[in-house]
Design a protein around this motif. Structure first.
Motif, mmCIF file in Angstrom:
data_model
loop_
_atom_site.group_PDB
_atom_site.id
_atom_site.type_symbol
_atom_site.label_atom_id
_atom_site.label_comp_id
_atom_site.label_asym_id
_atom_site.label_seq_id
_atom_site.Cartn_x
_atom_site.Cartn_y
_atom_site.Cartn_z
ATOM 1 N N THR A 137 -13.095 48.437 6.646
ATOM 2 C CA THR A 137 -14.439 48.658 6.100
ATOM 3 C C THR A 137 -14.419 49.183 4.672
ATOM 4 O OG1 THR A 137 -14.454 50.866 7.105
ATOM 5 C CG2 THR A 137 -15.434 49.066 8.373
ATOM 6 N N LYS A 138 -13.238 49.550 4.175
ATOM 7 C CA LYS A 138 -13.140 50.010 2.784
ATOM 8 C C LYS A 138 -13.194 48.824 1.821
ATOM 9 C CE LYS A 138 -9.960 52.377 -0.408
ATOM 10 N NZ LYS A 138 -9.509 51.192 -1.151
ATOM 11 N N ASP A 139 -12.369 47.828 2.082
ATOM 12 C CA ASP A 139 -12.323 46.653 1.211
ATOM 13 C C ASP A 139 -13.117 45.476 1.767
ATOM 14 O OD1 ASP A 139 -10.664 47.580 -0.969
ATOM 15 O OD2 ASP A 139 -8.993 47.589 0.441
ATOM 16 N N ASN A 140 -13.614 45.612 3.004
ATOM 17 C CA ASN A 140 -14.410 44.553 3.639
ATOM 18 C C ASN A 140 -13.642 43.243 3.733
ATOM 19 O OD1 ASN A 140 -17.028 46.052 3.995
ATOM 20 N ND2 ASN A 140 -16.809 46.227 1.771
ATOM 21 N N LEU A 141 -12.392 43.362 4.145
ATOM 22 C CA LEU A 141 -11.510 42.224 4.365
ATOM 23 C C LEU A 141 -10.742 42.428 5.669
ATOM 24 C CD1 LEU A 141 -9.913 41.794 0.808
ATOM 25 C CD2 LEU A 141 -11.644 40.309 1.835
ATOM 26 N N TRP A 142 -10.212 41.319 6.182
ATOM 27 C CA TRP A 142 -9.412 41.396 7.407
ATOM 28 C C TRP A 142 -7.914 41.435 7.081
ATOM 29 C CZ3 TRP A 142 -13.850 38.412 7.246
ATOM 30 C CH2 TRP A 142 -14.828 38.689 8.216
ATOM 31 N N ARG A 143 -7.188 42.169 7.911
ATOM 32 C CA ARG A 143 -5.729 42.173 7.872
ATOM 33 C C ARG A 143 -5.187 41.235 8.945
ATOM 34 N NH1 ARG A 143 -6.673 47.799 6.847
ATOM 35 N NH2 ARG A 143 -5.821 48.435 4.813
ATOM 36 N N ASN A 186 -21.361 42.131 12.658
ATOM 37 C CA ASN A 186 -21.325 43.259 11.725
ATOM 38 C C ASN A 186 -20.169 43.125 10.739
ATOM 39 O OD1 ASN A 186 -22.184 45.906 10.755
ATOM 40 N ND2 ASN A 186 -20.332 46.691 11.719
ATOM 41 N N GLN A 187 -18.997 42.755 11.228
ATOM 42 C CA GLN A 187 -17.853 42.543 10.335
ATOM 43 C C GLN A 187 -18.143 41.418 9.347
ATOM 44 O OE1 GLN A 187 -14.155 41.960 12.434
ATOM 45 N NE2 GLN A 187 -14.297 43.917 13.537
ATOM 46 N N CYS A 188 -18.707 40.326 9.833
ATOM 47 C CA CYS A 188 -19.009 39.185 8.955
ATOM 48 C C CYS A 188 -20.047 39.558 7.907
ATOM 49 C CB CYS A 188 -19.480 37.995 9.780
ATOM 50 S SG CYS A 188 -18.191 37.279 10.819
ATOM 51 N N ASN A 189 -21.032 40.358 8.291
ATOM 52 C CA ASN A 189 -22.044 40.794 7.326
ATOM 53 C C ASN A 189 -21.422 41.655 6.233
ATOM 54 O OD1 ASN A 189 -24.357 39.524 8.297
ATOM 55 N ND2 ASN A 189 -24.789 41.164 9.758
ATOM 56 N N MET A 190 -20.509 42.533 6.611
ATOM 57 C CA MET A 190 -19.860 43.384 5.610
ATOM 58 C C MET A 190 -19.035 42.534 4.649
ATOM 59 S SD MET A 190 -18.837 46.986 7.466
ATOM 60 C CE MET A 190 -18.207 46.325 9.005
ATOM 61 N N PHE A 191 -18.337 41.538 5.178
ATOM 62 C CA PHE A 191 -17.592 40.623 4.303
ATOM 63 C C PHE A 191 -18.557 39.818 3.434
ATOM 64 C CE2 PHE A 191 -16.126 36.308 3.431
ATOM 65 C CZ PHE A 191 -14.963 36.565 2.718
ATOM 66 N N GLY A 192 -19.571 39.217 4.059
ATOM 67 C CA GLY A 192 -20.498 38.347 3.337
ATOM 68 C C GLY A 192 -21.254 39.060 2.243
ATOM 69 N N ASN A 193 -21.649 40.294 2.495
ATOM 70 C CA ASN A 193 -22.407 41.055 1.504
ATOM 71 C C ASN A 193 -21.533 41.550 0.354
ATOM 72 O OD1 ASN A 193 -24.815 40.746 2.926
ATOM 73 N ND2 ASN A 193 -24.489 42.603 4.124
ATOM 74 N N ASN A 194 -20.224 41.480 0.521
ATOM 75 C CA ASN A 194 -19.293 41.931 -0.519
ATOM 76 C C ASN A 194 -18.389 40.813 -1.021
ATOM 77 O OD1 ASN A 194 -19.504 45.107 -0.693
ATOM 78 N ND2 ASN A 194 -19.662 44.578 1.476
#
Length: 375
Positions: A137-143, A186-194
């Motif tokens: 959630t810091k960088d809004n990317l997946w590992r 929620n994860q996709c929204n955080m990625f999409g918005n950033n």
């Protein structure tokens, strides 16, 4: 073009029917130009969609039998780690899921299967696969988390993050009471918005292949110097490692835009779609001169017509991101694709190609466009 695309899929399927009926899976590939030791999972998910689509269109029982056999293979627990990460390749010293794109392609096939069968167990597997990857959630990317649970860090190939988010949005669009749906969304929204924080462009609108992290000043300087060298080397047609990377980025543009097209289908209100530089990328990636130049180069772009074929990707990209696909360009691209890769025995997509098994499977990308045309 609808009939011509159907005819191509039927012709390609002729070589796969016997393999599927004998072994229950598709021919494995080599991940295109990368020569990985792929498992059969990736191409089997692609071929499932082709056979399921052909059965829907023709009602030929052989296509149903093949799609059923492939679905059994795709859902076999042996293809997954205990954490449900999919095993997509067996090379030493790299992750065995092919970054985020391996899970994305697997989820995509499972969603298509769910829409055909309405079997919730397919969504159950898709949720497990998606959540096997770690979101920061810091960088809004997946590992990347492999089948053994090893954390490989961020997948810095931008289109991998993009496609994973796109199929995540598609998965979350399916109404159900599973609490995992909200977590995925929620994860996709955080990625999409950033998304614009990690996406960088060249002046002509081409996407940079590597996600931008924007860390220290030293990182920024190094990133932009390499970006400049790739652009100059590519535009001037110099022969060096920088122009090779730029050539790769050109060959991937339609594939990148295809990911954005899925994203727009399920979340059209993201800010990125309103950005002028993104519109420039769309204009470039659907431009006839740009696409045909990659085909007419000697040798032709191995990252495009030998792997990420604009002939398969342009129709859906243009339909979703421009509102319409040019039928004349669709025909021109498909004719060129066939001409470039026709085998001496008149087989499609076999000549001048490092990985014909995967290129043939990639024809499944036509299906999203064909489904739109059917609606």
């Amino acid at each position: 073009m609808y009939e011509k695309y159907i005819s191509l899929l039927i012709s390609l399927s002729d070589y796969m029917v016997k393999k599927v009926l004998e072994s229950g899976n598709a021919f494995e590939g080599k991940n295109g130009p990368y020569n990985n030791k792929d498992t059969a999972l990736r191409n089997s998910t692609h071929w499932y969609q082709i056979f399921a689509f052909l059965y829907h269109e023709t009602k030929e029982e052989i296509y149903k039998e093949c799609s059923d056999r492939l679905l059994l293979f795709i859902t076999n627990a042996e293809n997954y780690g205990s954490n449900m990460a999919p095993k997509c390749r067996t090379d030493a010293n790299i992750d065995d899921i092919n970054g985020l794109i391996g899970p994305a392609w697997t989820i995509e096939g499972l969603i298509y299967a769910y829409r055909n069968t309405r079997e919730f167990k397919l969504l159950d597997i898709a949720y497990d696969i998606f959540l096997s990857q770690e979101f920061d959630t810091k960088d809004n990317l997946w590992r990347i988390i492999d089948t053994q649970g090893k954390n490989w860090g961020y997948d810095l190939t931008f289109n991998h993050q993009l496609w994973f988010a796109a199929v995540g949005y598609e998965l979350a669009s399916i109404t159900c009471e599973d609490p995992r749906r909200a977590k995925v969304e929620n994860q996709c929204n955080m990625f999409g918005n950033n998304i614009t924080k990690h996406l960088r462009y060249y002046p002509n609108g081409l996407f940079c292949h590597i996600a931008y992290m924007g860390y220290s000043g030293k990182y920024k300087l190094k990133y932009y110097i390499k970006k400049y060298l790739r652009y100059v080397s590519g535009v001037l047609c110099l022969k060096n490692k920088y122009s090779e990377m730029y050539n790769l980025e050109k060959g991937y543009l339609c594939f990148d835009l295809y990911g954005f097209a899925i994203l727009k289908q399920y979340n059209p209100n993201l800010q990125v779609f309103s950005d002028s530089i993104f519109r420039k990328a769309v204009e470039l990636g659907t431009n006839e001169d740009f696409l045909m130049k990659m085909a007419n180069e000697i040798p032709f772009n191995k990252y495009a017509f030998a792997y990420n074929s604009p002939a398969f990707e342009y129709p859906f990209v243009a339909k979703m991101l421009r509102g319409t696909a040019d039928n004349k360009l669709c025909k021109k691209l498909l004719d060129k694709q066939i001409d470039l890769t026709m085998g001496s025995d008149n087989t499609y997509l076999t000549s001048n190609v490092n990985d014909p098994n995967t290129l043939k499977a990639r024809a499944y990308e036509l299906i999203r466009f064909l489904d739109l045309e059917c609606d």
